[in-house]
Motif scaffolding. Structure first.
Motif, PDB file in Angstrom:
ATOM      1  N   GLY A  99     -38.842  -0.605  -0.411  1.00  0.00           N
ATOM      2  CA  GLY A  99     -39.472  -1.905  -0.262  1.00  0.00           C
ATOM      3  C   GLY A  99     -40.847  -1.956  -0.894  1.00  0.00           C
ATOM      4  O   GLY A  99     -41.050  -1.545  -2.026  1.00  0.00           O
ATOM      5  N   LEU A 100     -41.840  -2.436  -0.128  1.00  0.00           N
ATOM      6  CA  LEU A 100     -43.213  -2.514  -0.610  1.00  0.00           C
ATOM      7  C   LEU A 100     -44.066  -1.386  -0.060  1.00  0.00           C
ATOM      8  O   LEU A 100     -45.295  -1.457  -0.079  1.00  0.00           O
ATOM      9  N   ASP A 101     -43.424  -0.321   0.425  1.00  0.00           N
ATOM     10  CA  ASP A 101     -44.169   0.787   1.010  1.00  0.00           C
ATOM     11  C   ASP A 101     -45.205   1.363   0.058  1.00  0.00           C
ATOM     12  O   ASP A 101     -46.228   1.875   0.485  1.00  0.00           O
ATOM     13  N   PHE A 102     -44.960   1.284  -1.265  1.00  0.00           N
ATOM     14  CA  PHE A 102     -45.899   1.882  -2.207  1.00  0.00           C
ATOM     15  C   PHE A 102     -47.268   1.222  -2.133  1.00  0.00           C
ATOM     16  O   PHE A 102     -48.262   1.810  -2.529  1.00  0.00           O
ATOM     17  N   LEU A 103     -47.346  -0.025  -1.599  1.00  0.00           N
ATOM     18  CA  LEU A 103     -48.640  -0.673  -1.442  1.00  0.00           C
ATOM     19  C   LEU A 103     -49.494   0.026  -0.403  1.00  0.00           C
ATOM     20  O   LEU A 103     -50.712  -0.096  -0.400  1.00  0.00           O
ATOM     21  N   PHE A 104     -48.848   0.733   0.516  1.00  0.00           N
ATOM     22  CA  PHE A 104     -49.552   1.336   1.641  1.00  0.00           C
ATOM     23  C   PHE A 104     -49.645   2.840   1.547  1.00  0.00           C
ATOM     24  O   PHE A 104     -50.044   3.501   2.481  1.00  0.00           O
ATOM     25  N   TYR A 105     -49.274   3.393   0.430  1.00  0.00           N
ATOM     26  CA  TYR A 105     -49.302   4.839   0.279  1.00  0.00           C
ATOM     27  C   TYR A 105     -50.678   5.273  -0.155  1.00  0.00           C
ATOM     28  O   TYR A 105     -51.220   4.760  -1.114  1.00  0.00           O
ATOM     29  N   GLY A 106     -51.242   6.205   0.543  1.00  0.00           N
ATOM     30  CA  GLY A 106     -52.546   6.741   0.189  1.00  0.00           C
ATOM     31  C   GLY A 106     -52.455   8.238   0.007  1.00  0.00           C
ATOM     32  O   GLY A 106     -51.616   8.884   0.612  1.00  0.00           O
ATOM     33  N   GLU A 107     -53.337   8.791  -0.800  1.00  0.00           N
ATOM     34  CA  GLU A 107     -53.294  10.219  -1.083  1.00  0.00           C
ATOM     35  C   GLU A 107     -53.528  11.065   0.157  1.00  0.00           C
ATOM     36  O   GLU A 107     -53.034  12.160   0.261  1.00  0.00           O
ATOM     37  N   LYS A 108     -54.285  10.567   1.125  1.00  0.00           N
ATOM     38  CA  LYS A 108     -54.652  11.376   2.282  1.00  0.00           C
ATOM     39  C   LYS A 108     -53.824  11.055   3.518  1.00  0.00           C
ATOM     40  O   LYS A 108     -54.218  11.356   4.624  1.00  0.00           O
ATOM     41  N   THR A 109     -52.684  10.422   3.368  1.00  0.00           N
ATOM     42  CA  THR A 109     -51.899  10.034   4.532  1.00  0.00           C
ATOM     43  C   THR A 109     -50.730  10.969   4.790  1.00  0.00           C
ATOM     44  O   THR A 109     -49.923  10.700   5.657  1.00  0.00           O
ATOM     45  N   ASP A 110     -50.645  12.048   4.047  1.00  0.00           N
ATOM     46  CA  ASP A 110     -49.540  13.000   4.219  1.00  0.00           C
ATOM     47  C   ASP A 110     -48.185  12.320   4.121  1.00  0.00           C
ATOM     48  O   ASP A 110     -47.281  12.589   4.910  1.00  0.00           O
ATOM     49  N   ASN A 111     -48.061  11.391   3.154  1.00  0.00           N
ATOM     50  CA  ASN A 111     -46.811  10.673   2.884  1.00  0.00           C
ATOM     51  C   ASN A 111     -46.346   9.801   4.040  1.00  0.00           C
ATOM     52  O   ASN A 111     -45.194   9.422   4.084  1.00  0.00           O
ATOM     53  N   LYS A 112     -47.222   9.495   4.982  1.00  0.00           N
ATOM     54  CA  LYS A 112     -46.857   8.596   6.070  1.00  0.00           C
ATOM     55  C   LYS A 112     -46.909   7.160   5.576  1.00  0.00           C
ATOM     56  O   LYS A 112     -47.717   6.821   4.727  1.00  0.00           O
ATOM     57  N   VAL A 113     -46.052   6.329   6.135  1.00  0.00           N
ATOM     58  CA  VAL A 113     -46.062   4.907   5.834  1.00  0.00           C
ATOM     59  C   VAL A 113     -46.298   4.187   7.150  1.00  0.00           C
ATOM     60  O   VAL A 113     -45.684   4.523   8.165  1.00  0.00           O
ATOM     61  N   PRO A 114     -47.199   3.209   7.191  1.00  0.00           N
ATOM     62  CA  PRO A 114     -47.467   2.507   8.447  1.00  0.00           C
ATOM     63  C   PRO A 114     -46.256   1.723   8.942  1.00  0.00           C
ATOM     64  O   PRO A 114     -45.361   1.393   8.162  1.00  0.00           O
ATOM     65  N   VAL A 115     -46.276   1.411  10.229  1.00  0.00           N
ATOM     66  CA  VAL A 115     -45.188   0.620  10.804  1.00  0.00           C
ATOM     67  C   VAL A 115     -45.155  -0.747  10.122  1.00  0.00           C
ATOM     68  O   VAL A 115     -46.167  -1.239   9.618  1.00  0.00           O
ATOM     69  N   ARG A 116     -43.965  -1.349  10.105  1.00  0.00           N
ATOM     70  CA  ARG A 116     -43.764  -2.606   9.356  1.00  0.00           C
ATOM     71  C   ARG A 116     -44.675  -3.732   9.818  1.00  0.00           C
ATOM     72  O   ARG A 116     -45.169  -4.496   9.000  1.00  0.00           O
ATOM     73  N   TRP A 117     -44.932  -3.884  11.113  1.00  0.00           N
ATOM     74  CA  TRP A 117     -45.748  -5.009  11.563  1.00  0.00           C
ATOM     75  C   TRP A 117     -47.185  -4.877  11.060  1.00  0.00           C
ATOM     76  O   TRP A 117     -47.830  -5.883  10.776  1.00  0.00           O
ATOM     77  N   LYS A 118     -47.676  -3.647  10.920  1.00  0.00           N
ATOM     78  CA  LYS A 118     -49.016  -3.461  10.360  1.00  0.00           C
ATOM     79  C   LYS A 118     -49.008  -3.746   8.862  1.00  0.00           C
ATOM     80  O   LYS A 118     -49.978  -4.283   8.325  1.00  0.00           O
ATOM     81  N   GLN A 119     -47.928  -3.381   8.170  1.00  0.00           N
ATOM     82  CA  GLN A 119     -47.809  -3.718   6.755  1.00  0.00           C
ATOM     83  C   GLN A 119     -47.828  -5.234   6.583  1.00  0.00           C
ATOM     84  O   GLN A 119     -48.483  -5.760   5.678  1.00  0.00           O
ATOM     85  N   TYR A 120     -47.099  -5.927   7.461  1.00  0.00           N
ATOM     86  CA  TYR A 120     -47.035  -7.384   7.414  1.00  0.00           C
ATOM     87  C   TYR A 120     -48.432  -7.990   7.579  1.00  0.00           C
ATOM     88  O   TYR A 120     -48.864  -8.818   6.768  1.00  0.00           O
ATOM     89  N   LEU A 121     -49.146  -7.576   8.626  1.00  0.00           N
ATOM     90  CA  LEU A 121     -50.475  -8.135   8.886  1.00  0.00           C
ATOM     91  C   LEU A 121     -51.461  -7.807   7.759  1.00  0.00           C
ATOM     92  O   LEU A 121     -52.249  -8.662   7.351  1.00  0.00           O
ATOM     93  N   ALA A 122     -51.407  -6.586   7.261  1.00  0.00           N
ATOM     94  CA  ALA A 122     -52.315  -6.197   6.177  1.00  0.00           C
ATOM     95  C   ALA A 122     -52.025  -7.011   4.916  1.00  0.00           C
ATOM     96  O   ALA A 122     -52.951  -7.504   4.260  1.00  0.00           O
ATOM     97  N   THR A 123     -50.760  -7.154   4.569  1.00  0.00           N
ATOM     98  CA  THR A 123     -50.393  -7.907   3.370  1.00  0.00           C
ATOM     99  C   THR A 123     -50.768  -9.377   3.519  1.00  0.00           C
ATOM    100  O   THR A 123     -51.347  -9.984   2.610  1.00  0.00           O
ATOM    101  N   TRP A 124     -50.449  -9.942   4.658  1.00  0.00           N
ATOM    102  CA  TRP A 124     -50.760 -11.354   4.909  1.00  0.00           C
ATOM    103  C   TRP A 124     -52.270 -11.586   4.849  1.00  0.00           C
ATOM    104  O   TRP A 124     -52.738 -12.539   4.223  1.00  0.00           O
TER     105      TRP A 124
END
Length: 184
Positions: A99-124
């Motif tokens: 999906g759009l997980d690549f928008l939330f990928y950071g070098e220091k996150t150990d390949n973790k992706v945030p939960v979808r509702w946080k992705q939604y709020l951040a994107t919105w």
């Protein structure tokens, strides 16, 4: 469920100074081959700034993670990468995301992706102010350039600018700013 959401790969190639023309020819060779791979949807190339940077970013989307991995791990792609290897200063580097997980990928996150509702709020929260800016700044600029108002053209230009800003400017910086909350 994850298999039907689509998948993206973000590939970075650090190209040797003076080898950009050869790399562009290689892109002309590999892109049609990737287009013919099962599940291919589309691709986008972000070229470096001339005489300043040498990094090409290639974003390829497939319908499923499985089809994307099949392409990325295929012998055909491996042979083409080997052919281009002398043009690179670093190894072929890529990250596969659904999906759009690549928008939330950071070098220091150990390949973790945030939960979808946080992705939604951040994107919105990123898109809302940008969409207002498009209406306040971009559309009046089009009128100043004597481009007549046309709902479809205005929407095409403003959404194109908005998506570009979200993916390449805002989200990489915004996700760093809200990292603690995003990954909590």
């Amino acid at each position: 469920m994850m298999e039907t959401q689509g998948a993206s790969v973000v590939i970075t190639h650090h190209v040797l100074d003076g080898k950009q023309i050869e790399y562009e020819k290689w892109l002309d060779e590999i892109l049609p081959v990737s287009k013919s791979a099962k599940g291919f949807i589309d691709w986008q190339i972000v070229r470096p700034i001339p005489n300043l940077t040498f990094v090409y970013t290639v974003i390829i989307r497939f319908d499923t993670i499985e089809n994307l991995r099949n392409w990325m791990e295929s012998d055909t792609r491996r042979k083409l990468i080997d052919k281009a290897h002398p043009l690179f200063t670093k190894e072929d580097n890529y990250e596969i995301k659904s999906g759009l997980d690549f928008l939330f990928y950071g070098e220091k996150t150990d390949n973790k992706v945030p939960v979808r509702w946080k992705q939604y709020l951040a994107t919105w929260s990123a898109i809302y102010p940008l969409s207002l800016l498009m209406q306040l700044l971009l559309l009046p600029s089009l009128r100043l350039m004597n481009i007549p108002a046309n709902r479809y053209f205005d929407t095409l230009v403003s959404t194109g600018c908005l998506v570009f800003l979200v993916i390449y400017v805002v989200m990489p910086n915004y996700t760093k700013l809200i990292r603690k909350w995003l990954y909590k």
